[in-house]
Design a protein around this motif. Structure first.
Motif, PDB file in Angstrom:
ATOM      1  N   PRO A 101      60.970  -1.188  23.546  1.00 36.97           N
ATOM      2  CA  PRO A 101      60.267   0.055  22.280  1.00 36.97           C
ATOM      3  C   PRO A 101      61.052   0.546  20.958  1.00 36.97           C
ATOM      4  O   PRO A 101      60.803  -0.169  19.646  1.00 36.97           O
ATOM      5  N   ARG A 102      61.814   1.062  21.442  1.00 39.97           N
ATOM      6  CA  ARG A 102      62.518   1.820  20.119  1.00 39.97           C
ATOM      7  C   ARG A 102      63.747   0.581  19.461  1.00 39.97           C
ATOM      8  O   ARG A 102      63.862   0.514  18.170  1.00 39.97           O
ATOM      9  N   GLN A 103      64.666  -0.294  19.863  1.00 36.95           N
ATOM     10  CA  GLN A 103      64.974  -1.151  19.888  1.00 36.95           C
ATOM     11  C   GLN A 103      64.137  -1.842  18.599  1.00 36.95           C
ATOM     12  O   GLN A 103      64.921  -2.163  18.005  1.00 36.95           O
ATOM     13  N   LEU A 104      62.792  -2.545  18.886  1.00 38.11           N
ATOM     14  CA  LEU A 104      61.919  -2.879  18.136  1.00 38.11           C
ATOM     15  C   LEU A 104      61.752  -2.011  16.186  1.00 38.11           C
ATOM     16  O   LEU A 104      61.843  -2.851  15.330  1.00 38.11           O
ATOM     17  N   ALA A 105      61.386  -1.308  16.945  1.00 44.92           N
ATOM     18  CA  ALA A 105      61.537  -0.122  16.135  1.00 44.92           C
ATOM     19  C   ALA A 105      62.427  -0.299  14.365  1.00 44.92           C
ATOM     20  O   ALA A 105      63.144  -0.773  13.875  1.00 44.92           O
ATOM     21  N   HIS A 106      63.483  -0.464  16.030  1.00 43.98           N
ATOM     22  CA  HIS A 106      65.037   0.105  14.963  1.00 43.98           C
ATOM     23  C   HIS A 106      65.437  -1.463  14.360  1.00 43.98           C
ATOM     24  O   HIS A 106      66.157  -1.369  12.855  1.00 43.98           O
ATOM     25  N   MET A 107      65.001  -2.391  14.666  1.00 44.30           N
ATOM     26  CA  MET A 107      65.091  -4.010  14.059  1.00 44.30           C
ATOM     27  C   MET A 107      64.176  -4.346  13.170  1.00 44.30           C
ATOM     28  O   MET A 107      65.514  -4.379  12.288  1.00 44.30           O
ATOM     29  N   PHE A 108      63.268  -3.926  12.679  1.00 47.31           N
ATOM     30  CA  PHE A 108      62.859  -4.480  12.095  1.00 47.31           C
ATOM     31  C   PHE A 108      62.862  -2.827  10.927  1.00 47.31           C
ATOM     32  O   PHE A 108      63.265  -3.212   9.295  1.00 47.31           O
ATOM     33  N   GLY A 109      63.707  -2.002  11.146  1.00 44.22           N
ATOM     34  CA  GLY A 109      63.621  -0.622  10.254  1.00 44.22           C
ATOM     35  C   GLY A 109      65.167  -1.146   8.988  1.00 44.22           C
ATOM     36  O   GLY A 109      64.735  -1.197   8.329  1.00 44.22           O
ATOM     37  N   ALA A 110      65.915  -2.059  10.533  1.00 45.21           N
ATOM     38  CA  ALA A 110      66.852  -1.945   9.293  1.00 45.21           C
ATOM     39  C   ALA A 110      67.007  -3.273   8.586  1.00 45.21           C
ATOM     40  O   ALA A 110      67.897  -3.097   7.978  1.00 45.21           O
ATOM     41  N   ALA A 111      66.281  -4.521   9.642  1.00 44.08           N
ATOM     42  CA  ALA A 111      66.004  -5.477   8.820  1.00 44.08           C
ATOM     43  C   ALA A 111      65.635  -5.550   7.471  1.00 44.08           C
ATOM     44  O   ALA A 111      65.708  -6.212   6.046  1.00 44.08           O
ATOM     45  N   ALA A 112      64.379  -4.410   6.595  1.00 46.89           N
ATOM     46  CA  ALA A 112      64.106  -3.885   5.462  1.00 46.89           C
ATOM     47  C   ALA A 112      65.328  -3.000   4.163  1.00 46.89           C
ATOM     48  O   ALA A 112      64.290  -3.086   3.467  1.00 46.89           O
ATOM     49  N   ARG A 113      65.969  -2.506   5.193  1.00 47.27           N
ATOM     50  CA  ARG A 113      66.650  -1.367   4.447  1.00 47.27           C
ATOM     51  C   ARG A 113      67.732  -2.856   3.300  1.00 47.27           C
ATOM     52  O   ARG A 113      67.339  -3.985   3.320  1.00 47.27           O
ATOM     53  N   ALA A 114      67.686  -2.057   1.822  1.00 48.77           N
ATOM     54  CA  ALA A 114      67.976  -2.695   1.067  1.00 48.77           C
ATOM     55  C   ALA A 114      70.051  -3.345   1.532  1.00 48.77           C
ATOM     56  O   ALA A 114      70.046  -4.758   0.160  1.00 48.77           O
ATOM     57  N   THR A 115      70.589  -2.938   1.497  1.00 50.91           N
ATOM     58  CA  THR A 115      71.761  -2.393   1.936  1.00 50.91           C
ATOM     59  C   THR A 115      71.596  -3.552   3.518  1.00 50.91           C
ATOM     60  O   THR A 115      73.227  -3.940   4.084  1.00 50.91           O
ATOM     61  N   ALA A 116      70.392  -4.496   3.905  1.00 50.58           N
ATOM     62  CA  ALA A 116      70.808  -4.997   5.196  1.00 50.58           C
ATOM     63  C   ALA A 116      71.410  -6.805   5.069  1.00 50.58           C
ATOM     64  O   ALA A 116      71.658  -7.384   4.151  1.00 50.58           O
ATOM     65  N   PRO A 117      72.489  -6.544   6.046  1.00 51.92           N
ATOM     66  CA  PRO A 117      74.068  -7.931   5.567  1.00 51.92           C
ATOM     67  C   PRO A 117      73.014  -8.961   5.828  1.00 51.92           C
ATOM     68  O   PRO A 117      71.832  -9.735   6.233  1.00 51.92           O
ATOM     69  N   PRO A 118      73.817 -10.145   5.064  1.00 53.50           N
ATOM     70  CA  PRO A 118      72.755 -11.090   5.346  1.00 53.50           C
ATOM     71  C   PRO A 118      72.113 -11.797   6.231  1.00 53.50           C
ATOM     72  O   PRO A 118      71.198 -12.908   6.111  1.00 53.50           O
ATOM     73  N   GLY A 119      73.377 -11.574   7.469  1.00 56.41           N
ATOM     74  CA  GLY A 119      72.908 -12.174   8.299  1.00 56.41           C
ATOM     75  C   GLY A 119      71.637 -11.742   9.671  1.00 56.41           C
ATOM     76  O   GLY A 119      70.785 -12.995  10.491  1.00 56.41           O
ATOM     77  N   LEU A 120      71.814 -10.210   9.221  1.00 53.62           N
ATOM     78  CA  LEU A 120      70.063  -9.549  10.128  1.00 53.62           C
ATOM     79  C   LEU A 120      69.616  -9.964   9.430  1.00 53.62           C
ATOM     80  O   LEU A 120      67.596 -10.623  10.071  1.00 53.62           O
ATOM     81  N   ARG A 121      68.665 -10.687   7.666  1.00 56.12           N
ATOM     82  CA  ARG A 121      67.604 -10.616   6.947  1.00 56.12           C
ATOM     83  C   ARG A 121      67.937 -11.902   7.612  1.00 56.12           C
ATOM     84  O   ARG A 121      66.396 -12.391   7.556  1.00 56.12           O
TER      85      ARG A 121
END
Length: 221
Positions: A101-121
């Motif tokens: 559960p925490r990983q799933l929430a973290h995944m989408f929170g990280a991908a939604a960051r304006a500064t998320a790296p291209p590979g993650l996006r």
């Protein structure tokens, strides 16, 4: 005192340790230096793989998307027919969220960051593209109703992701009648994971009924 760099794959070791901590006590108060010490290497060795803690967090999110996508693809490969393939994908997604559960929430929170790296996006986008492809293939085979595949995929994603978050957070009670195998009142109660899987399937069957092309609708009792 930390030991010298000796891990055959320190990057994977750090990611695994960080994930374990995330699903437990959390990572808010844990530094890169502390994580390096916990796995038995110098912090200098850890920084050879991750520039800072944010880089580690982004790598965790990317790894999570890859794991979720792989679980979904394996489930889809084992299913037959468009409705069952889409249902299998949804079941795999919710199971992942229930287990992490925490990983799933973290995944989408990280991908939604304006500064998320291209590979993650990119890997986050690939997960949705797989879903959209399943919907489009179902339309081509005459199983799913007409409409923009992207819009239908968004509806599927919203329900599946919502179920994953609710079950992962233990915010849903068991559905009526769940507690023992249906048709066997004397059977032992279902395990929590089995009961949750039944709950997921029941909810996704409602979604599938709405997605099916009218002539494919299954009779309701």
């Amino acid at each position: 005192m930390t030991s010298p760099y000796h891990h055959g794959d320190l990057k994977s070791t750090l990611l695994a340790y960080a994930l374990e901590q995330m699903e437990g006590a959390g990572l808010d108060g844990l530094s890169m230096r502390e994580m390096a010490k916990a796995v038995g290497v110098s912090h200098t060795a850890a920084y050879r793989h991750f520039a800072d803690k944010q880089a580690l967090l982004d790598a965790m999110a990317e790894q999570g998307f890859e794991a979720l996508r792989q679980a979904s693809r394996e489930a889809v490969a084992a299913a037959q027919g468009s409705p069952d393939r889409l249902l299998a994908s949804g079941l795999a997604y919710v199971q992942f969220g229930r287990q992490h559960p925490r990983q799933l929430a973290h995944m989408f929170g990280a991908a939604a960051r304006a500064t998320a790296p291209p590979g993650l996006r990119a890997v986050a986008a690939d997960l949705f593209n797989d879903l959209q492809t399943l919907v489009a293939e179902g339309q081509q085979h005459g199983s799913f109703r007409a409409g923009a595949p992207r819009a239908l995929a968004h509806a599927c994603w919203a329900m599946v992701h919502g179920l994953a978050l609710l079950q992962g957070g233990h915010l849903l009670g068991p559905p009526p009648g769940v507690g023992a195998e249906i048709g066997s009142p004397t059977a032992a109660p279902l395990s929590p994971d089995h009961a949750a899987s039944q709950q997921t399937r029941a909810a996704l069957e409602v979604l599938m009924q709405g997605l099916l092309e009218p002539r494919q609708l299954r009779p309701t009792s």
